[in-house]
Design a protein around this motif. Structure first.
Motif, PDB file in Angstrom:
ATOM      1  N   ALA A 113      46.331  11.315 -12.828  1.00 24.31           N
ATOM      2  CA  ALA A 113      45.385  10.584 -11.995  1.00 24.31           C
ATOM      3  C   ALA A 113      45.202  11.307 -10.675  1.00 24.31           C
ATOM      4  N   ALA A 114      44.079  11.064 -10.059  1.00 19.33           N
ATOM      5  CA  ALA A 114      43.833  11.662  -8.752  1.00 19.33           C
ATOM      6  C   ALA A 114      44.842  11.142  -7.746  1.00 19.33           C
ATOM      7  N   ALA A 115      45.030  11.912  -6.688  1.00 19.78           N
ATOM      8  CA  ALA A 115      45.958  11.503  -5.640  1.00 19.78           C
ATOM      9  C   ALA A 115      45.258  10.503  -4.747  1.00 19.78           C
ATOM     10  N   VAL A 116      45.171   9.288  -5.218  1.00 21.23           N
ATOM     11  CA  VAL A 116      44.491   8.228  -4.481  1.00 21.23           C
ATOM     12  C   VAL A 116      45.549   7.309  -3.881  1.00 21.23           C
ATOM     13  N   THR A 117      45.450   7.049  -2.609  1.00 19.81           N
ATOM     14  CA  THR A 117      46.380   6.134  -1.961  1.00 19.81           C
ATOM     15  C   THR A 117      45.626   4.916  -1.452  1.00 19.81           C
ATOM     16  N   VAL A 118      46.251   3.774  -1.584  1.00 23.66           N
ATOM     17  CA  VAL A 118      45.696   2.517  -1.065  1.00 23.66           C
ATOM     18  C   VAL A 118      46.538   2.134   0.140  1.00 23.66           C
ATOM     19  N   LYS A 119      45.899   2.027   1.282  1.00 22.20           N
ATOM     20  CA  LYS A 119      46.626   1.833   2.531  1.00 22.20           C
ATOM     21  C   LYS A 119      46.306   0.479   3.145  1.00 22.20           C
ATOM     22  N   THR A 120      47.347  -0.272   3.482  1.00 21.08           N
ATOM     23  CA  THR A 120      47.219  -1.528   4.228  1.00 21.08           C
ATOM     24  C   THR A 120      48.094  -1.422   5.477  1.00 21.08           C
ATOM     25  N   THR A 121      47.976  -2.419   6.351  1.00 22.23           N
ATOM     26  CA  THR A 121      48.811  -2.425   7.546  1.00 22.23           C
ATOM     27  C   THR A 121      50.087  -3.220   7.292  1.00 22.23           C
ATOM     28  N   PRO A 122      51.136  -2.984   8.095  1.00 21.95           N
ATOM     29  CA  PRO A 122      52.372  -3.783   7.945  1.00 21.95           C
ATOM     30  C   PRO A 122      52.139  -5.273   8.153  1.00 21.95           C
ATOM     31  N   LEU A 133      42.128  11.154  -2.162  1.00 24.73           N
ATOM     32  CA  LEU A 133      41.225  10.135  -1.637  1.00 24.73           C
ATOM     33  C   LEU A 133      42.039   8.976  -1.083  1.00 24.73           C
ATOM     34  N   GLN A 134      41.603   8.447   0.028  1.00 27.59           N
ATOM     35  CA  GLN A 134      42.258   7.302   0.658  1.00 27.59           C
ATOM     36  C   GLN A 134      41.382   6.069   0.532  1.00 27.59           C
ATOM     37  N   ILE A 135      41.995   4.934   0.190  1.00 29.97           N
ATOM     38  CA  ILE A 135      41.300   3.644   0.227  1.00 29.97           C
ATOM     39  C   ILE A 135      41.962   2.816   1.317  1.00 29.97           C
ATOM     40  N   LEU A 136      41.193   2.518   2.357  1.00 33.53           N
ATOM     41  CA  LEU A 136      41.701   1.759   3.493  1.00 33.53           C
ATOM     42  C   LEU A 136      41.301   0.298   3.334  1.00 33.53           C
ATOM     43  N   VAL A 137      42.286  -0.573   3.359  1.00 33.97           N
ATOM     44  CA  VAL A 137      42.085  -1.991   3.024  1.00 33.97           C
ATOM     45  C   VAL A 137      42.521  -2.856   4.204  1.00 33.97           C
ATOM     46  N   GLY A 138      41.622  -3.714   4.698  1.00 33.25           N
ATOM     47  CA  GLY A 138      42.001  -4.617   5.784  1.00 33.25           C
ATOM     48  C   GLY A 138      40.845  -5.458   6.262  1.00 33.25           C
ATOM     49  N   THR A 139      41.141  -6.373   7.166  1.00 35.99           N
ATOM     50  CA  THR A 139      40.095  -7.186   7.786  1.00 35.99           C
ATOM     51  C   THR A 139      39.340  -6.349   8.819  1.00 35.99           C
ATOM     52  N   ARG A 140      38.206  -6.864   9.281  1.00 37.56           N
ATOM     53  CA  ARG A 140      37.366  -6.087  10.196  1.00 37.56           C
ATOM     54  C   ARG A 140      38.086  -5.745  11.498  1.00 37.56           C
ATOM     55  N   SER A 141      39.120  -6.525  11.866  1.00 33.86           N
ATOM     56  CA  SER A 141      39.871  -6.257  13.092  1.00 33.86           C
ATOM     57  C   SER A 141      41.085  -5.364  12.859  1.00 33.86           C
ATOM     58  N   SER A 142      41.247  -4.861  11.627  1.00 35.09           N
ATOM     59  CA  SER A 142      42.431  -4.069  11.298  1.00 35.09           C
ATOM     60  C   SER A 142      42.468  -2.765  12.099  1.00 35.09           C
ATOM     61  N   PRO A 143      43.642  -2.351  12.589  1.00 34.11           N
ATOM     62  CA  PRO A 143      43.763  -1.056  13.278  1.00 34.11           C
ATOM     63  C   PRO A 143      43.440   0.125  12.370  1.00 34.11           C
ATOM     64  N   LEU A 144      43.409  -0.087  11.053  1.00 33.89           N
ATOM     65  CA  LEU A 144      43.040   0.994  10.143  1.00 33.89           C
ATOM     66  C   LEU A 144      41.635   1.513  10.407  1.00 33.89           C
ATOM     67  N   PHE A 145      40.771   0.632  10.939  1.00 37.70           N
ATOM     68  CA  PHE A 145      39.363   0.991  11.123  1.00 37.70           C
ATOM     69  C   PHE A 145      39.020   1.315  12.577  1.00 37.70           C
ATOM     70  N   ALA A 146      40.032   1.333  13.435  1.00 35.85           N
ATOM     71  CA  ALA A 146      39.773   1.463  14.870  1.00 35.85           C
ATOM     72  C   ALA A 146      39.055   2.760  15.231  1.00 35.85           C
ATOM     73  N   ARG A 147      39.361   3.860  14.541  1.00 38.47           N
ATOM     74  CA  ARG A 147      38.775   5.146  14.932  1.00 38.47           C
ATOM     75  C   ARG A 147      37.496   5.474  14.170  1.00 38.47           C
ATOM     76  N   PHE A 148      37.022   4.501  13.352  1.00 41.46           N
ATOM     77  CA  PHE A 148      35.774   4.729  12.613  1.00 41.46           C
ATOM     78  C   PHE A 148      34.683   3.854  13.226  1.00 41.46           C
ATOM     79  N   SER A 149      33.954   4.419  14.152  1.00 42.78           N
ATOM     80  CA  SER A 149      32.996   3.640  14.945  1.00 42.78           C
ATOM     81  C   SER A 149      31.692   3.372  14.214  1.00 42.78           C
ATOM     82  N   ASN A 150      31.437   4.094  13.121  1.00 41.87           N
ATOM     83  CA  ASN A 150      30.142   3.964  12.453  1.00 41.87           C
ATOM     84  C   ASN A 150      30.149   2.956  11.306  1.00 41.87           C
TER      85      ASN A 150
END
Length: 557
Positions: free
Chosen positions: A17-26, A54-71
């Motif tokens: 399988a591809a090196a796909v990671t699913v990432k959530t916050t603590p 490939l990375q899959i970033l999973v979280g609510t809209r306020s998650s710090p995972l998305f903080a640096r993605f302004s678009n």
């Protein structure tokens, strides 16, 4: 060749399988973690992919995972259970308006991966539900009266309800609800509190052995936890005024009471307080009527039930009002809401839409006006697709019909769906010989209501292709799927159209398909002499008595 080297070369030659990671916050909520795990399970089925790392970033809209993605596109602040799926380069974003939105986003992405057997190359999809509450009910009740001759009251025991203790069956059913984006599950019972709570202030109320009560408490806590992480709000129903039978016998009072008393009020308030304190993620649905006189509903709701909920909130140290649902059945619901809403805002109302009024053209007359009145009261209103005696013998499932009903609900202003199984009294099995699990036999019934409670505003042509595909996945080719869907469509209107023409049109009291008595056929009005509500809302045209009278008098039809 050395054995170790040969083993390594063999591993290198195997597809991976591809090196796909699913990432959530603590700090991810249980619903987010559950969704992410379902996503990992779907990814594990992939044998190869042309996308590595490939990375899959999973979280609510306020998650710090998305903080640096302004678009990233922002979900509307007032959206609930909404999600946005977006692929940008070697990242896929699963963004939810809340933990439930994250869960549904993960389930949507997992479904697409499983259907395509690949990761999506392009993805930009946003979705959210139309109806706030979407759920099914299960009767913790029996088709016969078994406990002291009292209606609706049944203790939770392995003998009465063996399915209640079956964790494997519950897990499968809860997964089924979650996959269909149902977010509520109702358990109906007359007086469930002594089956689920220790009541130290009223030891004489205990109806089960200590061992059985402890087993029930542990089972209910497990069930509520498993439901909650799947985005499902478990709601326990109860009737009023119903008391513990052991308590009633000890004090020489009736099990069911028509008039409020200080004793019944104190006991009920205490039960509700203990329930809120012990099960903070569980809701309550109440039937104010049946036993309690309709004129006392406002008093009982505002002076007993709501104070009990607030007592429990104080015990928990929270000011957040748990949602409660009040059935409009057999009570003066207008007075009840007028008394309750100034005290408590997080209230839903519920009213029946039975198999007798489940007609293609829509509810009408006084039933329609009652739903409209409930919408205007100020509480969020839910439709209860109630007992379906006309339909239960059949594998009934006309998706277009169900869609029309949900479109009608949307027009009226109804915000939620509560739907009965086709065979309420014998859950979890059907009436077939040998019996089948209802979630298997009647899968299309549950899936259709769930799909159109999420969104009834779908293109009919596309929906036809969708259901052909769903049926074909179970029964064979798309040609077979089309034929079966057409059979559902053509037969689906028969029973719901016939009974309102000749029988009672509201009240879940009559079953055309299981046999009608001659008096029911020729004079349905006599079965509800106190009101014309049940028979005033037949489809336009002649009913049987009208036809006979005109025929007898040689009048045109």
């Amino acid at each position: 060749m050395k054995p170790k080297l040969a083993f390594l070369l063999l591993l290198a030659a195997l597809p991976c399988a591809a090196a796909v990671t699913v990432k959530t916050t603590p700090a991810a909520a249980p619903r987010e973690l559950f969704g992410a795990e379902r996503l990992r399970t779907a990814l594990a089925t992939l044998s190869s992919s042309d996308t590595a790392d490939l990375q899959i970033l999973v979280g609510t809209r306020s998650s710090p995972l998305f903080a640096r993605f302004s678009n990233l596109a922002a979900l509307s602040p007032d959206m609930r259970e909404a999600f946005h799926l977006l692929r940008a380069g070697n990242r896929i974003f699963v963004i939810g308006s809340d933990p439930s939105g994250v869960l549904y986003g993960c389930l949507e992405l997992a479904s697409r991966i499983q259907a395509a057997h690949a990761l999506p190359r392009q993805l930009d999809f946003m979705d959210h539900p139309v109806f706030v509450l979407r759920g099914t009910c299960i009767g913790m009740q029996k088709p016969e009266i078994t406990y002291d001759g009292a209606m609706y009251d049944y203790r939770y025991t392995p003998r009465q309800f063996p399915f209640f203790y079956d964790k494997k069956l519950w897990t499968r059913y809860l997964d089924f609800l979650a996959e269909n984006r149902m977010n509520t599950l109702y358990l109906w019972n007359g007086h469930p509190f002594t089956s689920l709570l220790k009541l130290p202030r009223y030891p004489e109320a205990q109806e089960l052995s200590n061992e059985q009560l402890q087993q029930n408490i542990e089972m209910f806590r497990w069930l509520t936890s498993e439901a909650d992480k799947r985005g499902i709000w478990l709601i326990q129903g109860f009737y009023n005024i119903h008391l513990s039978h052991a308590l009633a016998k000890a004090h020489g009072v009736p099990f069911h009471q028509t008039t409020p008393t200080a004793f019944a009020s104190d006991y009920t308030r205490y039960c509700i307080s203990e329930f809120i304190k012990n099960y903070p993620n569980v809701g309550l649905m109440m039937t104010l009527g049946e036993a309690l006189g309709p004129q006392y509903g406002a008093e009982w709701l505002s002076k007993t039930i709501i104070p009990g909920i607030k007592d429990g909130m104080r015990e928990l140290g929270t000011s957040s009002e748990p949602p409660i649902i009040v059935r409009a059945h057999a009570t003066d619901i207008e007075s009840a809401m007028k008394a309750a809403l100034p005290l408590y805002r997080n209230i839903f109302t519920m009213w029946k839409w039975t198999g007798e009024s489940l007609t293609w053209t829509d509810i009408r007359g006084q039933v329609l006006e009652r739903h409209r009145m409930l919408v205007r009261l100020g509480a969020t209103h839910i439709v209860n697709i109630h007992l379906l005696s006309n339909l239960e013998p059949f594998r009934w499932g006309d998706p277009a019909y169900v869609r029309q009903v949900m479109l009608s609900c949307q027009r009226i202003g109804i915000k939620g769906l509560h739907v009965y199984p086709l065979r309420y009294w014998e859950w979890p099995v059907s009436a077939d010989k040998p019996p089948e699990l209802q979630m298997d036999r009647d899968w299309i019934w549950f899936e259709a209501w769930a799909r159109y409670a999420w969104n009834p505003n779908r293109d009919p042509a596309a929906e036809r292709q969708y259901w052909i595909g769903r049926i074909a996945s179970k029964y064979g080719t798309r040609e077979a799927g089309a034929r079966i869907l057409d059979a559902y469509r053509q037969s689906g209107i028969c029973a719901p159209t016939l009974l309102p023409r000749v029988g009672i049109t509201e009240g879940n009291r009559q079953s055309l398909t299981l046999g009608m008595l001659m008096p029911q056929l020729i004079d349905p009005d006599r079965y509800n002499p106190a009101t014309t509500l049940w028979t005033a809302d037949a489809p336009p045209g002649e009913r049987l008595a009208d036809y006979v009278q005109r025929e007898w008098q040689h009048q045109p039809h």
